[in-house]
Design a protein around this motif. Structure first.
Motif, PDB file in Angstrom:
ATOM      1  N   GLU A 226       0.652  -1.240  -0.104  1.00  0.00           N
ATOM      2  CA  GLU A 226      -0.062   0.045  -0.047  1.00  0.00           C
ATOM      3  C   GLU A 226       0.749   1.233   0.070  1.00  0.00           C
ATOM      4  OE1 GLU A 226      -2.682  -3.087   1.887  1.00  0.00           O
ATOM      5  OE2 GLU A 226      -0.605  -2.792   1.841  1.00  0.00           O
ATOM      6  N   PHE A 227       2.143   1.343   0.320  1.00  0.00           N
ATOM      7  CA  PHE A 227       2.989   2.269   0.524  1.00  0.00           C
ATOM      8  C   PHE A 227       3.663   2.517  -0.692  1.00  0.00           C
ATOM      9  CE2 PHE A 227       1.716   1.259   4.887  1.00  0.00           C
ATOM     10  CZ  PHE A 227       0.825   2.647   5.010  1.00  0.00           C
ATOM     11  N   GLN A 230       1.832   5.678  -2.253  1.00  0.00           N
ATOM     12  CA  GLN A 230       1.304   6.813  -1.331  1.00  0.00           C
ATOM     13  C   GLN A 230       2.558   6.865   0.027  1.00  0.00           C
ATOM     14  OE1 GLN A 230      -2.446   6.091   0.753  1.00  0.00           O
ATOM     15  NE2 GLN A 230      -1.917   4.137   1.128  1.00  0.00           N
ATOM     16  N   SER A 232       4.113   6.936   3.692  1.00  0.00           N
ATOM     17  CA  SER A 232       3.607   6.086   4.622  1.00  0.00           C
ATOM     18  C   SER A 232       3.656   6.761   5.711  1.00  0.00           C
ATOM     19  CB  SER A 232       4.934   5.187   4.733  1.00  0.00           C
ATOM     20  OG  SER A 232       6.260   5.865   4.825  1.00  0.00           O
ATOM     21  N   ASN A 236      -1.975   7.681   6.973  1.00  0.00           N
ATOM     22  CA  ASN A 236      -2.111   6.475   6.150  1.00  0.00           C
ATOM     23  C   ASN A 236      -1.894   5.129   6.538  1.00  0.00           C
ATOM     24  OD1 ASN A 236      -2.652   8.243   3.797  1.00  0.00           O
ATOM     25  ND2 ASN A 236      -0.809   8.355   3.050  1.00  0.00           N
ATOM     26  N   VAL A 240      -4.754   2.142   6.503  1.00  0.00           N
ATOM     27  CA  VAL A 240      -4.544   0.883   5.911  1.00  0.00           C
ATOM     28  C   VAL A 240      -4.879  -0.283   6.976  1.00  0.00           C
ATOM     29  CG1 VAL A 240      -2.715  -0.646   4.801  1.00  0.00           C
ATOM     30  CG2 VAL A 240      -2.909   1.655   3.985  1.00  0.00           C
ATOM     31  N   GLN A 243      -8.403  -1.055   7.385  1.00  0.00           N
ATOM     32  CA  GLN A 243      -8.952  -1.844   6.014  1.00  0.00           C
ATOM     33  C   GLN A 243      -8.421  -3.447   6.250  1.00  0.00           C
ATOM     34  OE1 GLN A 243      -6.859   0.328   3.006  1.00  0.00           O
ATOM     35  NE2 GLN A 243      -8.387   2.065   2.944  1.00  0.00           N
ATOM     36  N   ARG A 244      -7.135  -3.806   6.620  1.00  0.00           N
ATOM     37  CA  ARG A 244      -6.694  -4.978   6.746  1.00  0.00           C
ATOM     38  C   ARG A 244      -7.364  -5.435   7.899  1.00  0.00           C
ATOM     39  NH1 ARG A 244      -0.725  -6.314   5.081  1.00  0.00           N
ATOM     40  NH2 ARG A 244      -0.411  -4.866   3.078  1.00  0.00           N
TER      41      ARG A 244
END
Length: 273
Positions: A226-227, A230, A232, A236, A240, A243-244
């Motif tokens: 994910e990074f 975007q 880190s 953010n 993330v 979401q996980r």
């Protein structure tokens, strides 16, 4: 509009998790070390939050001296006691953190003066684990803290090198830097009648660690997908992680708090309740 006031209390007690109708193997599978026949103990920390209108004469929601007296009177029943053996509340009920905070609510709430309501109890069993109760019958929240160590570099690919250095300062160091991140995970649900828990702690740990093990002792920018595109940032990171973890806990997941340092803390979502 109500004002909320909180006071902290401490007491020390021992307890044991055990169901007589279960086998030794089943008890140990669910409760682990907490099945020790002689019990184990904690220095409990209780935060009592009351709410109400500010008295126009005293300027207080409630006199904290009076709150101290009332709560201390309740806690004297538990302080330096074995909860299973020395109190009447846990002869048939397992003294989990969730059950204990619910019992304390039932004892404290009737003691409060008219016009003052008990808004929340937060009970720490240790610094990494607490339960909260809001008077919702069998429902409570449970919070556990985890740690992982990771490196990263704050760098936005869409910005120039000069702009990145200006925005991120030392955090834009090309060789990166790192943190001991601390993550608080809050879930809620009904207190299970058999286990006395909102969630199986072993299972909760397993699910959270299945995510964090892929981050621990890693470089987030290079080793967490994910990074790749975007920055880190902690903002953010906590999104993330949500979401996980939401994929593993579903609606039972209520709140994440990420400590990047002792001074920088990030919550997602903002409102827990």
């Amino acid at each position: 509009m109500d004002v909320f006031a909180t006071r902290r209390f401490n007491f020390s007690a021992s307890h044991r998790y055990w169901r007589e109708e279960w086998s030794l193997e089943q008890n140990e599978a669910v409760f682990g070390k907490c099945t020790n026949r002689y019990g184990h103990g904690h220095n409990y920390e209780l935060f009592v939050t009351v709410a109400g209108a500010v008295d126009p004469i005293t300027g207080m929601v409630m006199n904290m001296v009076e709150l101290k007296r009332l709560v201390t009177m309740v806690l004297d029943q538990f302080d330096h006691k074995h909860l299973n053996e020395d109190t009447p509340y846990f002869r048939e009920v397992i003294p989990t953190t969730e059950n204990l905070v619910r019992v304390l609510w039932g004892l404290i709430e009737p003691q409060l003066p008219k016009g003052v309501r008990l808004a929340k109890l937060r009970l720490y069993e240790n610094s990494d684990l607490y339960a909260e109760y809001f008077g919702r019958q069998q429902q409570a929240t449970f919070n556990r803290r985890y740690e992982f160590s990771a490196a990263h570099r704050l760098h936005a690919q869409s910005l120039t090198d000069e702009a990145n250095r200006e925005i991120y300062g030392k955090c834009n160091n090309p060789n990166g830097h790192g943190h001991n991140y601390q993550l608080e995970v809050t879930v809620d649900g009904l207190i299970d009648a058999q286990t006395g828990m909102v969630i199986d702690l072993v299972d909760m740990d397993r699910r959270v660690q299945s995510v964090l093990d892929n981050w621990d002792h890693r470089h987030l920018d290079y080793q967490v997908a994910e990074f790749a595109e975007q920055p880190s940032t902690a903002e953010n990171i906590v999104v993330v992680l949500w979401q996980r973890l939401e994929a593993l806990f579903g609606s039972q997941l209520k709140h994440l708090r990420l400590w990047e340092t002792a001074n920088n803390v990030f919550d997602y979502p903002l409102s827990q309740h």
